[in-house]
Design an enzyme around this catalytic site. Structure first.
Site, PDB file in Angstrom:
ATOM      1  N   GLU B 229       0.869  -1.188   0.000  1.00 40.01           N
ATOM      2  CA  GLU B 229       0.000   0.000   0.000  1.00 40.01           C
ATOM      3  C   GLU B 229       0.895   1.223   0.000  1.00 40.01           C
ATOM      4  O   GLU B 229       2.056   1.150   0.370  1.00 40.01           O
ATOM      5  CB  GLU B 229      -0.863   0.057   1.279  1.00 40.01           C
ATOM      6  CG  GLU B 229      -1.784  -1.110   1.473  1.00 40.01           C
ATOM      7  CD  GLU B 229      -2.333  -1.158   2.906  1.00 40.01           C
ATOM      8  OE1 GLU B 229      -2.273  -0.133   3.602  1.00 40.01           O
ATOM      9  OE2 GLU B 229      -2.808  -2.230   3.309  1.00 40.01           O
ATOM     10  N   LYS B 231       2.343   4.563   1.579  1.00 41.38           N
ATOM     11  CA  LYS B 231       2.481   5.060   2.945  1.00 41.38           C
ATOM     12  C   LYS B 231       2.103   6.531   2.945  1.00 41.38           C
ATOM     13  O   LYS B 231       2.828   7.371   2.443  1.00 41.38           O
ATOM     14  CB  LYS B 231       3.917   4.892   3.450  1.00 41.38           C
ATOM     15  CG  LYS B 231       4.014   5.329   4.902  1.00 41.38           C
ATOM     16  CD  LYS B 231       5.350   5.146   5.508  1.00 41.38           C
ATOM     17  CE  LYS B 231       5.324   5.496   6.977  1.00 41.38           C
ATOM     18  NZ  LYS B 231       4.377   6.555   7.368  1.00 41.38           N
ATOM     19  N   ARG B 236      -2.337   9.224  11.526  1.00 42.89           N
ATOM     20  CA  ARG B 236      -2.875   7.885  11.770  1.00 42.89           C
ATOM     21  C   ARG B 236      -4.079   8.021  12.692  1.00 42.89           C
ATOM     22  O   ARG B 236      -4.020   8.744  13.682  1.00 42.89           O
ATOM     23  CB  ARG B 236      -1.797   7.034  12.434  1.00 42.89           C
ATOM     24  CG  ARG B 236      -2.188   5.610  12.749  1.00 42.89           C
ATOM     25  CD  ARG B 236      -1.965   4.736  11.547  1.00 42.89           C
ATOM     26  NE  ARG B 236      -2.371   3.355  11.806  1.00 42.89           N
ATOM     27  CZ  ARG B 236      -1.590   2.425  12.314  1.00 42.89           C
ATOM     28  NH1 ARG B 236      -0.335   2.724  12.655  1.00 42.89           N
ATOM     29  NH2 ARG B 236      -2.035   1.195  12.477  1.00 42.89           N
ATOM     30  N   ARG B 251      -3.375   8.544  16.902  1.00 41.81           N
ATOM     31  CA  ARG B 251      -2.416   7.564  17.385  1.00 41.81           C
ATOM     32  C   ARG B 251      -1.871   7.955  18.760  1.00 41.81           C
ATOM     33  O   ARG B 251      -1.480   7.128  19.549  1.00 41.81           O
ATOM     34  CB  ARG B 251      -1.326   7.477  16.334  1.00 41.81           C
ATOM     35  CG  ARG B 251      -0.042   7.084  16.772  1.00 41.81           C
ATOM     36  CD  ARG B 251       0.426   5.804  16.234  1.00 41.81           C
ATOM     37  NE  ARG B 251       1.878   5.870  16.308  1.00 41.81           N
ATOM     38  CZ  ARG B 251       2.541   5.936  17.451  1.00 41.81           C
ATOM     39  NH1 ARG B 251       1.920   5.913  18.605  1.00 41.81           N
ATOM     40  NH2 ARG B 251       3.846   6.016  17.441  1.00 41.81           N
ATOM     41  N   GLU B 279      -5.890   6.612   7.809  1.00 45.91           N
ATOM     42  CA  GLU B 279      -5.093   7.825   7.830  1.00 45.91           C
ATOM     43  C   GLU B 279      -5.970   9.020   7.465  1.00 45.91           C
ATOM     44  O   GLU B 279      -6.759   8.944   6.529  1.00 45.91           O
ATOM     45  CB  GLU B 279      -3.982   7.663   6.778  1.00 45.91           C
ATOM     46  CG  GLU B 279      -2.847   8.602   6.927  1.00 45.91           C
ATOM     47  CD  GLU B 279      -1.667   7.988   7.696  1.00 45.91           C
ATOM     48  OE1 GLU B 279      -1.755   6.824   8.128  1.00 45.91           O
ATOM     49  OE2 GLU B 279      -0.686   8.709   7.877  1.00 45.91           O
ATOM     50  N   LYS B 399       7.376  -0.531   6.943  1.00 49.38           N
ATOM     51  CA  LYS B 399       7.293   0.712   6.171  1.00 49.38           C
ATOM     52  C   LYS B 399       8.588   0.856   5.390  1.00 49.38           C
ATOM     53  O   LYS B 399       9.674   0.734   5.940  1.00 49.38           O
ATOM     54  CB  LYS B 399       7.013   1.921   7.057  1.00 49.38           C
ATOM     55  CG  LYS B 399       7.908   2.084   8.255  1.00 49.38           C
ATOM     56  CD  LYS B 399       7.483   3.292   9.074  1.00 49.38           C
ATOM     57  CE  LYS B 399       8.262   3.344  10.378  1.00 49.38           C
ATOM     58  NZ  LYS B 399       7.774   4.373  11.288  1.00 49.38           N
TER      59      LYS B 399
END
Lengths: 331, 532
Positions: B229, B231, B236, B251, B279, B399
């Site tokens: 996906e 980033k 978040r 987050r 996100e 990531k």
């Protein structure tokens, strides 16, 4: 009468240097620590008790003159006297008298009692050049007795846990002071890093009573040092030598341990606040005791102390001797 | 306070995780639940609302010690921590207030400061300074000035609580999320045996965090086991739809009520009993807007119509943690993605963070290189068979960020650091050439080894040109390669630009000042970025 030069102080009237870091013809040495005593001087003058350690540190190359505390001697047109500084064995403060007046120059000093050396002795002077290693009011030392108690408690915890207790401290002065403080309280012999052994021997030969010691290199292969106290210089921290002490707890004995960040940055488990330098209250008390009209701070962060003294109505300034060293060659 | 100070000392005196764990377990088992609750609060990084400002604290320290203000500042500069500086400067205390529990201190002596006038507040603080000593007084100061760090992670506290409670640590982590309050009752609930409905409906799940992929994905095995996906460079967030209500959690476990009305409105169409992970991005015409646009929204608690129009946001969902009111975190990712599709089918206003199609790892290299043009930070790689884990667990989510921008800058200012780096010059300002001048463009704190820091610290002390309070200007001699993530124009800075996440890559001792970059070089980057 004195001016910064060659990384130390030059006295033209007497044609000598105090604690020069470069080779000079004639040096008066306050004590044997490396930032005060270097090899290569033609002639050395130092306190009698400090001579064996100094000779050990700078080698036999120079012409050594042992001087008794409180006994004036002539150098050029000056009269020089050494007084006990209470810093390490044989450490001295220097009084220089001439027609220009009387100057007192400290190497390093402390006021707290120390079983390995004579107590600091104040004397009157016109100008007092004071060390200023811990020249901020956050530096205030707990009583030695309390800190020795903390070290013993920590050692006992390590004995209970079967772990080696590795205590870092400077190899000359602090190590021997600790050994003397622990002389009749150590539950078992204390191990020494190799670098500390000859200096400790120097102290013993001069009759300083200290705890029993063994050198780490004498330990048998595979010996685990469980519950043993090991003294080592800070330079040994993180070195392969440390592999001899699996699961050890580490401590550092120093005035710098007053600040938590200093301990955490170096990764010591424990910090024990014991210094061979004067703390802030004693720096101030000493200024009063020396009855000087003018104070010059040297060795360390002297701006703050000088500024504070000026606010108290004392003529004070700060000299940076090391900066002079990087700029000039010896005269 | 005595027990908490002893816990602090035990934690502070070891680097061994097991010793810290044992200290925490001993503490939680032995103290009153109300004290334990506050300890959990502080050890997991929560702070008290600031009740006394640092200017007042400095003045009161001067009053209590008789020292001039400048000397207190000089001391602070060396110690690097105001709470510790005050403690070290103050005369020894009597220790009389030592019997006070942590909860008693916070609830009866600290929180009431709020309602006192200036003088009474000063007297109350100065009385505690006289009545506390050692670590207790240091900790009191820490609580007054904010939080404190003692080298325990939230995860370690969670593990200790799990051991005390005899439940799984993921359950403790979940119970600690959201609106947890430090009360005796809440602590007892925290360490209670597992039960069906011990959680508030607004409680979010602990976030699963990806680890950085240092080298390429080649070592991850069969590409067919993985989903890629983009980033996203946003915030978040967890979107909860339960009992006809919506909650958005960041987050940082902040409830973002009312801040993103367009997302809350879109979430109303979700089926009940759904929790999405995703996100929040500034978004227009099917593509993300620069992070700077989103920043205009972050601080706004109730954005007005103009802000909503200028900085529209969207929620891009990429995981479904709860489906039909059931915790779905243990089901594999590919099934959770099916739930996600079902959920989003009903809520058209929420977007799906689509998978990046690829067959071979090499194809992803090309995708990743195009990240900047797309306005994303790189790629995420997620194992399709993996559950949704807790925290930074390595292995299933990676990531893979795009290489940062770099430039060569000249060190011109330095300032002492804090905490572990107190008393050392570790906060640096770097400049680039602009005509005949050096113009500061970035401050950076990290990226050097301890040896390099020590060496640079010595050099700075010997090459100081001028002092401005704690800041020193130094001879412009040393060149460093700095990395950064993004650039934007900024009228507030002399250089006219602001860099995102600047940090030191390496000390370029092979370069001299003349080799450092020019401001035009950096501004050129700005132009390309704004054209897109």
């Amino acid at each position: 009468m004195l001016r910064p030069d060659a990384g130390g102080l030059y006295c033209a009237a007497g044609d000598f240097w105090i604690d020069p870091l470069k080779p000079v013809p004639r040096a008066v040495i306050t004590h044997a620590h490396a930032d005060h005593a270097r090899s290569g001087a033609g002639e050395y003058f130092t306190a009698r008790e400090g001579l064996p350690v100094l000779a050990h540190r700078v080698g036999d190359g120079g012409d050594f003159n042992a001087v008794d505390y409180g006994q004036p001697f002539e150098l050029g047109e000056t009269r020089v006297t050494l007084f006990p500084a209470g810093h390490i064995l044989g450490s001295a403060t220097v009084r220089v008298e001439s027609e220009h007046g009387t100057w007192g120059v400290s190497g390093d000093f402390k006021r707290a009692p120390d079983p390995t050396c004579a107590l600091f002795q104040p004397f009157d002077c016109d100008v007092w050049m004071t060390e200023c290693t811990f020249g901020l009011p956050v530096y205030r030392w707990p009583a030695t007795e309390q800190v020795v108690g903390e070290v013993l408690d920590w050692w006992q915890d390590c004995i209970d846990a079967g772990r080696p207790a590795v205590l870092f401290c400077y190899a000359l002065g602090k190590a021997q002071r600790l050994l003397a403080e622990l002389a009749d309280r150590a539950p078992r012999p204390i191990w020494l890093h190799g670098a500390m052994q000859p200096l400790t021997e120097c102290y013993r030969e001069q009759g300083i009573l200290m705890a029993d010691t063994q050198t780490v290199s004498e330990a048998g292969k595979g010996y685990k040092f469980s519950g043993d106290l090991v003294l080592a210089p800070p330079s040994a921290a993180g070195s392969p030598w440390m592999r001899r002490f699996p699961r050890h707890s580490s401590g550092f004995v120093s005035g710098w341990m007053r600040i938590r960040g200093n301990r955490r940055r170096r990764g010591y488990d424990r910090g024990f606040v014991m210094s061979d330098h004067a703390d802030w209250p004693d720096l101030i008390r000493t200024v009063t005791d020396m009855q000087a009209e003018r104070v010059i701070t040297i060795h360390g962060s002297g701006e703050a102390l000088a500024g504070y003294l000026r606010e108290q109505g004392i003529a004070a300034e700060s000299w940076n001797l090391r900066a002079t060293l990087s700029r000039s060659e010896p005269a | 306070m005595k027990a908490f100070a002893e816990l602090f000392d035990r934690l502070d005196r070891t680097t061994a995780t097991n010793a810290k764990l044992a200290a925490l377990v001993d503490y939680f088992r032995s103290v009153e639940p109300a004290d334990a609750a506050w300890a959990v609060n502080f050890l997991t990084g929560k702070r008290l609302k600031r009740l006394v400002n640092t200017r007042e604290l400095r003045e009161w320290t001067a009053l209590a010690t008789g020292l001039p203000a400048w000397l207190i500042e000089d001391s602070y500069e060396q110690v690097g921590d105001l709470a510790e500086t005050m403690h070290l400067l103050l005369p020894p205390g009597s220790g009389r207030a030592s019997a006070l529990g942590l909860a008693g201190l916070v609830e009866n002596r600290i929180t009431p400061l709020r309602d006192l006038d200036d003088e009474a507040r000063r007297d109350a603080v100065m009385r505690l300074w006289q009545e506390l000593d050692g670590s207790e007084r240091f900790l009191f100061n820490k609580l007054l000035t904010g939080g404190f760090r003692v080298g325990v992670s939230k995860r370690l506290v969670t593990r200790a609580l799990a051991e005390v409670a005899g439940v799984d640590s993921t359950l403790i982590a979940h119970r600690l999320m959201g609106r947890w309050q430090p009360t005796a009752r809440a602590f007892q609930a925290l360490i209670a045996p597992a039960s069906e409905d011990d959680l508030d409906t607004a409680t979010p799940y602990p976030f699963f965090l990806a680890s950085p992929l240092e080298e390429g994905p080649g070592s991850l095995g069969d590409p067919a086991d993985w989903q890629a996906e983009w980033k996203w460079d946003g915030i978040r967030a967890q979107l909860i739809r339960r009992g006809g209500q919506t909650w958005i959690w960041s987050r940082g476990e902040e409830l973002m009520e009312g801040r993103f009305p367009e997302i809350e409105a879109a979430a109303e169409a979700l089926p009940d009993g759904v929790v999405l992970d995703g996100e929040i991005l500034a978004w227009r015409d099917d593509r993300p807007l620069p992070f700077a646009v989103l920043q205009k929204r972050i601080g706004r608690k109730k954005p007005g119509a103009a802000t909503l129009a200028k900085a529209p946001v969207a929620f891009l969902a990429y995981d479904c943690l709860e489906w039909n009111g059931q915790d779905a975190r243990e089901t594999p990712l590919f099934q959770r993605l099916q739930h996600l599709d079902q959920a989003l089918a009903a809520a058209a206003g929420l977007l799906r963070s689509a998978a990046v199609d690829f067959q071979r790892w090499t194809e992803l290299d090309t995708c990743r290189e195009g990240s900047r043009e797309r306005g994303v930070e790189g790629l995420m790689l997620k194992r399709l068979s993996s559950p949704y884990r807790v925290g930074r667990t390595r292995g299933d989510w990676w990531k893979w960020k795009v290489e940062p921008f770099t430039f060569d800058g000249v060190l011109i200012y330095a300032q002492p650091g804090h905490g572990r780096r107190s008393g050392l010059f570790t906060d640096y300002t770097f400049a680039v050439h602009a005509g005949d001048e050096l113009v500061p463009v970035a401050k950076a704190y990290s990226g050097l080894t301890q040896d390099e820091i020590d060496r640079l610290d010595r050099w700075i002390r010997n090459h100081t040109r001028e002092r401005f309070g704690p800041v020193r200007s130094v001879d412009p001699v040393h060149v460093f390669e700095l990395a950064f993530e993004g650039i934007q124009s900024s009228p507030r800075h002399k250089s006219g630009i602001a860099l995102r996440f600047p940090r030191i890559h390496r000390w370029r001792e092979d370069l001299s000042v003349g080799d450092a970059d020019r401001l035009e070089d950096l501004k050129r980057l700005l132009d390309t970025r704004q054209r897109q």
